[in-house]
Design a protein around this motif. Structure first.
Motif, PDB file in Angstrom:
ATOM      1  N   VAL A  68      48.999  43.748  48.179  1.00  7.97           N
ATOM      2  CA  VAL A  68      49.147  45.118  48.662  1.00  7.97           C
ATOM      3  C   VAL A  68      49.807  45.992  47.600  1.00  7.97           C
ATOM      4  CG1 VAL A  68      49.170  44.417  51.082  1.00  7.97           C
ATOM      5  CG2 VAL A  68      51.331  44.603  49.854  1.00  7.97           C
ATOM      6  N   HIS A  69      49.462  47.297  47.644  1.00  7.78           N
ATOM      7  CA  HIS A  69      49.823  48.231  46.589  1.00  7.78           C
ATOM      8  C   HIS A  69      50.287  49.577  47.163  1.00  7.78           C
ATOM      9  CE1 HIS A  69      47.315  45.836  43.691  1.00  7.78           C
ATOM     10  NE2 HIS A  69      46.490  45.723  44.719  1.00  7.78           N
ATOM     11  N   PHE A  70      50.901  50.385  46.285  1.00 14.20           N
ATOM     12  CA  PHE A  70      50.937  51.828  46.460  1.00 14.20           C
ATOM     13  C   PHE A  70      49.556  52.352  46.071  1.00 14.20           C
ATOM     14  CE2 PHE A  70      55.572  51.460  45.395  1.00 14.20           C
ATOM     15  CZ  PHE A  70      56.080  52.095  46.522  1.00 14.20           C
ATOM     16  N   ALA A  71      49.048  53.346  46.755  1.00 14.03           N
ATOM     17  CA  ALA A  71      47.745  53.895  46.395  1.00 14.03           C
ATOM     18  C   ALA A  71      47.849  54.781  45.156  1.00 14.03           C
ATOM     19  CB  ALA A  71      47.161  54.699  47.546  1.00 14.03           C
ATOM     20  N   GLY A  72      46.981  54.517  44.190  1.00 17.67           N
ATOM     21  CA  GLY A  72      46.840  55.355  43.012  1.00 17.67           C
ATOM     22  C   GLY A  72      45.398  55.799  42.915  1.00 17.67           C
ATOM     23  N   SER A  73      44.837  55.787  41.727  1.00 12.45           N
ATOM     24  CA  SER A  73      43.474  56.260  41.529  1.00 12.45           C
ATOM     25  C   SER A  73      42.424  55.182  41.785  1.00 12.45           C
ATOM     26  CB  SER A  73      43.303  56.789  40.098  1.00 12.45           C
ATOM     27  OG  SER A  73      43.615  55.768  39.151  1.00 12.45           O
ATOM     28  N   SER A  74      42.834  53.926  41.922  1.00  8.38           N
ATOM     29  CA  SER A  74      41.894  52.831  42.132  1.00  8.38           C
ATOM     30  C   SER A  74      41.240  52.913  43.506  1.00  8.38           C
ATOM     31  CB  SER A  74      42.635  51.493  42.008  1.00  8.38           C
ATOM     32  OG  SER A  74      41.811  50.413  42.377  1.00  8.38           O
ATOM     33  N   ASN A  75      40.077  52.254  43.621  1.00  9.37           N
ATOM     34  CA  ASN A  75      39.476  52.158  44.965  1.00  9.37           C
ATOM     35  C   ASN A  75      39.917  50.886  45.686  1.00  9.37           C
ATOM     36  OD1 ASN A  75      38.015  50.102  43.737  1.00  9.37           O
ATOM     37  ND2 ASN A  75      36.065  51.209  43.738  1.00  9.37           N
ATOM     38  N   TYR A  76      40.690  50.034  45.021  1.00 13.95           N
ATOM     39  CA  TYR A  76      41.237  48.802  45.593  1.00 13.95           C
ATOM     40  C   TYR A  76      40.125  47.945  46.203  1.00 13.95           C
ATOM     41  CZ  TYR A  76      45.361  51.357  44.539  1.00 13.95           C
ATOM     42  OH  TYR A  76      46.298  52.069  43.852  1.00 13.95           O
ATOM     43  N   ARG A  77      39.165  47.661  45.332  1.00  9.26           N
ATOM     44  CA  ARG A  77      38.023  46.874  45.772  1.00  9.26           C
ATOM     45  C   ARG A  77      38.438  45.415  45.986  1.00  9.26           C
ATOM     46  NH1 ARG A  77      35.309  43.989  41.571  1.00  9.26           N
ATOM     47  NH2 ARG A  77      36.349  44.219  39.546  1.00  9.26           N
ATOM     48  N   ASN A  78      37.701  44.763  46.849  1.00  6.67           N
ATOM     49  CA  ASN A  78      37.874  43.341  47.085  1.00  6.67           C
ATOM     50  C   ASN A  78      36.864  42.592  46.215  1.00  6.67           C
ATOM     51  OD1 ASN A  78      39.795  43.768  49.363  1.00  6.67           O
ATOM     52  ND2 ASN A  78      38.005  44.736  50.264  1.00  6.67           N
ATOM     53  N   TYR A  79      37.281  41.502  45.600  1.00  3.39           N
ATOM     54  CA  TYR A  79      36.421  40.848  44.624  1.00  3.39           C
ATOM     55  C   TYR A  79      36.735  39.353  44.579  1.00  3.39           C
ATOM     56  CZ  TYR A  79      40.605  40.895  41.675  1.00  3.39           C
ATOM     57  OH  TYR A  79      41.871  40.701  41.189  1.00  3.39           O
ATOM     58  N   LYS A  80      35.919  38.621  43.859  1.00  3.71           N
ATOM     59  CA  LYS A  80      36.100  37.178  43.737  1.00  3.71           C
ATOM     60  C   LYS A  80      36.803  36.839  42.424  1.00  3.71           C
ATOM     61  CE  LYS A  80      34.041  35.012  47.255  1.00  3.71           C
ATOM     62  NZ  LYS A  80      32.712  34.423  47.053  1.00  3.71           N
ATOM     63  N   GLU A  81      37.795  35.968  42.518  1.00  2.53           N
ATOM     64  CA  GLU A  81      38.402  35.313  41.357  1.00  2.53           C
ATOM     65  C   GLU A  81      38.066  33.839  41.507  1.00  2.53           C
ATOM     66  OE1 GLU A  81      39.607  34.934  37.970  1.00  2.53           O
ATOM     67  OE2 GLU A  81      40.591  36.795  38.625  1.00  2.53           O
ATOM     68  N   GLY A  82      36.996  33.402  40.814  1.00  6.64           N
ATOM     69  CA  GLY A  82      36.470  32.072  41.090  1.00  6.64           C
ATOM     70  C   GLY A  82      35.891  32.045  42.492  1.00  6.64           C
ATOM     71  N   ASP A  83      36.335  31.088  43.285  1.00  5.50           N
ATOM     72  CA  ASP A  83      35.861  30.985  44.670  1.00  5.50           C
ATOM     73  C   ASP A  83      36.776  31.708  45.656  1.00  5.50           C
ATOM     74  OD1 ASP A  83      33.699  29.415  43.901  1.00  5.50           O
ATOM     75  OD2 ASP A  83      34.856  27.559  44.061  1.00  5.50           O
ATOM     76  N   VAL A  84      37.853  32.286  45.152  1.00  2.00           N
ATOM     77  CA  VAL A  84      38.836  32.933  46.031  1.00  2.00           C
ATOM     78  C   VAL A  84      38.521  34.420  46.183  1.00  2.00           C
ATOM     79  CG1 VAL A  84      41.269  33.562  46.292  1.00  2.00           C
ATOM     80  CG2 VAL A  84      40.652  31.296  45.449  1.00  2.00           C
ATOM     81  N   GLU A  85      38.545  34.901  47.410  1.00  2.00           N
ATOM     82  CA  GLU A  85      38.366  36.332  47.668  1.00  2.00           C
ATOM     83  C   GLU A  85      39.716  37.022  47.537  1.00  2.00           C
ATOM     84  OE1 GLU A  85      36.090  39.656  48.334  1.00  2.00           O
ATOM     85  OE2 GLU A  85      35.234  37.638  48.495  1.00  2.00           O
ATOM     86  N   ILE A  86      39.823  37.910  46.548  1.00  2.17           N
ATOM     87  CA  ILE A  86      41.041  38.708  46.386  1.00  2.17           C
ATOM     88  C   ILE A  86      40.894  39.958  47.240  1.00  2.17           C
ATOM     89  CG2 ILE A  86      42.574  39.896  44.784  1.00  2.17           C
ATOM     90  CD1 ILE A  86      42.440  36.924  44.203  1.00  2.17           C
ATOM     91  N   LEU A  87      41.728  40.079  48.241  1.00  4.69           N
ATOM     92  CA  LEU A  87      41.713  41.234  49.141  1.00  4.69           C
ATOM     93  C   LEU A  87      42.788  42.217  48.683  1.00  4.69           C
ATOM     94  CD1 LEU A  87      41.574  39.225  52.485  1.00  4.69           C
ATOM     95  CD2 LEU A  87      39.637  40.293  51.302  1.00  4.69           C
TER      96      LEU A  87
END
Length: 230
Positions: A68-87
């Motif tokens: 979890v983050h403070f909101a900045g300019s990113s869209n905070y996409r969810n993506y895969k790091e290997g087989d792990v889903e980074i939310l």
């Protein structure tokens, strides 16, 4: 001696209650991930902190992990790091100064004690802004389920401090970690898991010594765009 034993017993009861309260919940609050940014963008496949999250997920047997983050300019996409889903989930504070502004510690203390006023926070993930935490988390639960998630999702706050000493400044996403834990499990577990979580990177972040001994340089490099690698 008697009073010290009473105090110890009360403390153990509080810790035990907090542990039991989170046992069957959808999210397990783990703590702070890191101290300062070592590369920007700071969450993408292959980034040191992204790989660290995936490692933590694998160690816990989870197929997904939430940061979890403070909101900045990113869209905070969810993506895969290997087989792990980074939310990824960020909060937008309607009364705040954003990720780059100064911290209002009195305001933060009031929120920590009483919670954020209704409607003050909005939540962003995958470029979508949600008006309430429940809707945002349900969206993330759906993504985790598609990735085969079983059991609770580990949660970390990003923790990277853009300025000030990161030993004292708790960095990116700290209030959202507390807010999620409070809304899911109550105020006492929120305090316990937040205080515990502050200690986590000292033991689990393999880059902690480097980050802390070079924090002013890394913060300066970040502010000047010298660690923008993608």
């Amino acid at each position: 001696m008697k009073w010290s034993l009473v105090a110890l017993a009360i403390f153990l009861l509080i810790v035990g209650y907090s542990y039991v309260a989170t046992m069957d919940g959808p999210i397990t609050p783990e703590g702070r991930l890191a101290f300062v940014k070592v590369a920007n963008p700071d969450m993408y496949p292959g980034h040191l902190h992204s790989q660290l999250l995936a490692k933590f997920a694998n160690e816990s047997g989870s197929k997904s992990i939430l940061v979890v983050h403070f909101a900045g300019s990113s869209n905070y996409r969810n993506y895969k790091e290997g087989d792990v889903e980074i939310l990824e989930l960020a909060f937008i504070d309607a009364n705040g100064t954003g990720a780059t502004g100064d911290t209002n510690y009195w305001d933060s203390l009031k929120i920590a004690i009483f919670g954020a006023p209704e409607g003050r926070y909005k939540y962003k993930t995958d470029g979508i802004v949600f008006d309430n935490l429940t809707s945002a988390l349900n969206y993330l639960y759906g993504i985790a389920e598609e990735n085969g998630q079983e059991g609770p999702i580990p949660m970390y706050w990003h923790g990277t401090a853009r300025k000030d000493n990161p030993i004292f400044s708790q960095g990116c996403g700290f209030p959202l970690y507390f807010d999620i834990t409070r809304q899911l499990y109550g105020i006492i577990p929120a305090w316990i898991y937040t205080l515990k979580g502050m200690l986590v990177p000292y033991f689990k972040d393999p880059y902690a010594n480097y980050e802390l001994s070079h924090y002013s340089e890394l913060q300066n490099y970040y502010q000047r765009g010298m660690i923008d690698f993608t």
